[in-house]
Scaffold this motif. Sequence first.
Motif, short mmCIF file in Angstrom:
data_model
loop_
_atom_site.label_atom_id
_atom_site.label_comp_id
_atom_site.label_asym_id
_atom_site.label_seq_id
_atom_site.Cartn_x
_atom_site.Cartn_y
_atom_site.Cartn_z
N VAL A 1 0.84 -1.20 0.00
CA VAL A 1 0.00 0.00 0.00
C VAL A 1 0.88 1.26 0.00
O VAL A 1 0.75 2.13 -0.86
CB VAL A 1 -0.92 0.00 1.24
N LEU A 2 1.78 1.33 0.96
CA LEU A 2 2.57 2.54 1.15
C LEU A 2 3.88 2.45 0.35
O LEU A 2 4.98 2.57 0.89
CB LEU A 2 2.85 2.75 2.64
N HIS A 33 -0.59 -8.93 0.47
CA HIS A 33 -1.99 -8.49 0.54
C HIS A 33 -2.86 -9.33 -0.41
O HIS A 33 -3.98 -9.68 -0.10
CB HIS A 33 -2.14 -7.02 0.14
N ASP A 35 -2.86 -6.73 10.32
CA ASP A 35 -2.75 -5.42 11.01
C ASP A 35 -4.05 -4.62 10.85
O ASP A 35 -4.10 -3.64 10.12
CB ASP A 35 -1.56 -4.64 10.45
N GLU A 42 -4.98 2.19 -0.01
CA GLU A 42 -5.46 1.81 1.33
C GLU A 42 -6.97 1.61 1.32
O GLU A 42 -7.50 0.68 1.94
CB GLU A 42 -5.07 2.87 2.37
N GLN A 67 -9.78 -6.34 4.35
CA GLN A 67 -8.86 -7.00 5.27
C GLN A 67 -9.58 -7.34 6.58
O GLN A 67 -9.42 -8.43 7.12
CB GLN A 67 -7.66 -6.09 5.57
N ASP A 88 2.09 -3.36 12.56
CA ASP A 88 2.78 -2.46 11.62
C ASP A 88 3.07 -1.10 12.28
O ASP A 88 3.01 -0.07 11.61
CB ASP A 88 1.96 -2.27 10.34
N1 ARG Z 1 3.00 -1.60 5.32
C1 ARG Z 1 1.74 -1.96 4.74
C2 ARG Z 1 1.78 -1.70 3.26
O1 ARG Z 1 2.27 -0.66 2.88
C3 ARG Z 1 0.65 -1.18 5.37
C4 ARG Z 1 -0.71 -1.61 5.02
C5 ARG Z 1 -1.66 -0.95 5.91
N2 ARG Z 1 -3.03 -1.14 5.58
C6 ARG Z 1 -3.80 -2.07 6.10
N3 ARG Z 1 -5.05 -2.05 5.82
N4 ARG Z 1 -3.34 -2.99 6.86
O2 ARG Z 1 1.34 -2.48 2.49
#
Ligand code: ARG
Length: 442
Positions: free
Chosen positions: A224-225, A260, A300, A324, A331, A350
């Motif tokens: 995501v990030l 993911h 998370d 996100e 999730q 996280d």
């Molecule tokens: N570090 C993870 C990423 O960038 C954070 C994801 C956060 N979002 C969530 N819904 N858990 O993929």
Amino acid sequence: MRLPVLLALLLLALPGAEALANEAPAAPKRIALRAARLIDTAHQRVIERPLVLIEGEKIVGVSGGGEAPAGMELIDLGSATLLPGFIDLHVHITGDSTSGTGNYFEDILKRSPIDDAVTAHLYAERTLHAGFTTVRNVGSAEYIDVALARAIERGRLQGPRILPSGLAIGATGGHIDGNTGFSPYLEFHNATGVADGVEAVRAKVRDNVKHGAEVIKFMAGAGVLSAEASVGAPQYTQEEMNAIVDESHRWGKRVAAHAHGAEAIRMAILAGVDSVEHASFIDDEGLRLAKQKGTWLVMDVYNDDYILAEYSRLGFPQQMIDKEKLVGRTQRENFRKAVHAGARMGFGTDAGVYPHGDNRKQFPKMVEWGMTPMQALRAATSDAAELLGWSDKVGAVEAGRYADLVAVSGDPLADIHALDAQPLFVMKGGEVVVRDAKAVAP
Ligand code: ARG
């Protein structure tokens, strides 16, 4: 030189002579801890009016009631609830994405891992004070987590026990490739976990182990990030994932895979990883495989709230916030499915994506999305210790384990929001690190 002086000098030169010459070493501290109740997560029971006996850094006994044995210092926590120290299986303790200037790209260009190294101890201390006495760090720049873990272990800094991963391993252009999206002529000269191909990923595992990693983290799929377009597509081939797991296990290290997307999750499980992190889009087949192979899921489920509330203000690119939005809700729904399916679930947040020290905010989310309070507490104590391979050390209030304990006011089994406030009392390895004088009787 007179003979007695010579003799004394000789004696001092002998190993252990210093201790002989000085006073005998201080006897280990002996403490008896009392509270209204102890949540014994390992055995899923509650002990009323417990007495936890501690000698030095270890627990030596637990009983229900009775008087503190003579010679032990009694710490009476009154109406508080005692729990094993919490474990967070997914933190980035050396960094804090929320501490930037508000200009994402300026921060990337002006800050370096040295900034992280300078501030990491602050996050470690905050984490410990929040009741998290053990963490698994899954990705850090320049092996800062290894250095931090050592400094804490030697008693030079306050912080949780840290199982460090060193550099996270990932593909070119993928979730940990910091150059993605930048000019091809711009290069960052930091140590990197970017590796492509079976031989290269094996070498990265060995490099990490060589420099002190105790767990291996790799990116099975997109994130995501980070700047790549997809939010979940696989970023390694099955052969590369198999090689990472095979190599890590040969060196006796467990493997955590970031994934993911449903396909990346399935591939990681088939490769034999010990835990899948995030697991946002896990499908029925993924759940079936995870159960069959005993793979842990570390989801998370608090993060989404923080990212959607704060990341625009913090200056993060809209593309990441949009990603996100694709992940968060699903999730959580899949977290509920995984709980009902009886998958093995560990507590991982996280931290670093949201401010360190707020780790406990995930407990009510886990209960809201399907766990009982006991399940959520187990995920952060006895179950987490099992995934770490540290069941003999942490995760339970039991003779032989480290005296890592937390006390909160109220009863989290009756209302998980009892964990909303900072703990009243935190002990790590027999040392009191937090004791709220107002709330806890002396
Ligand atoms: N570090 C993870 C990423 O960038 C954070 C994801 C956060 N979002 C969530 N819904 N858990 O993929």
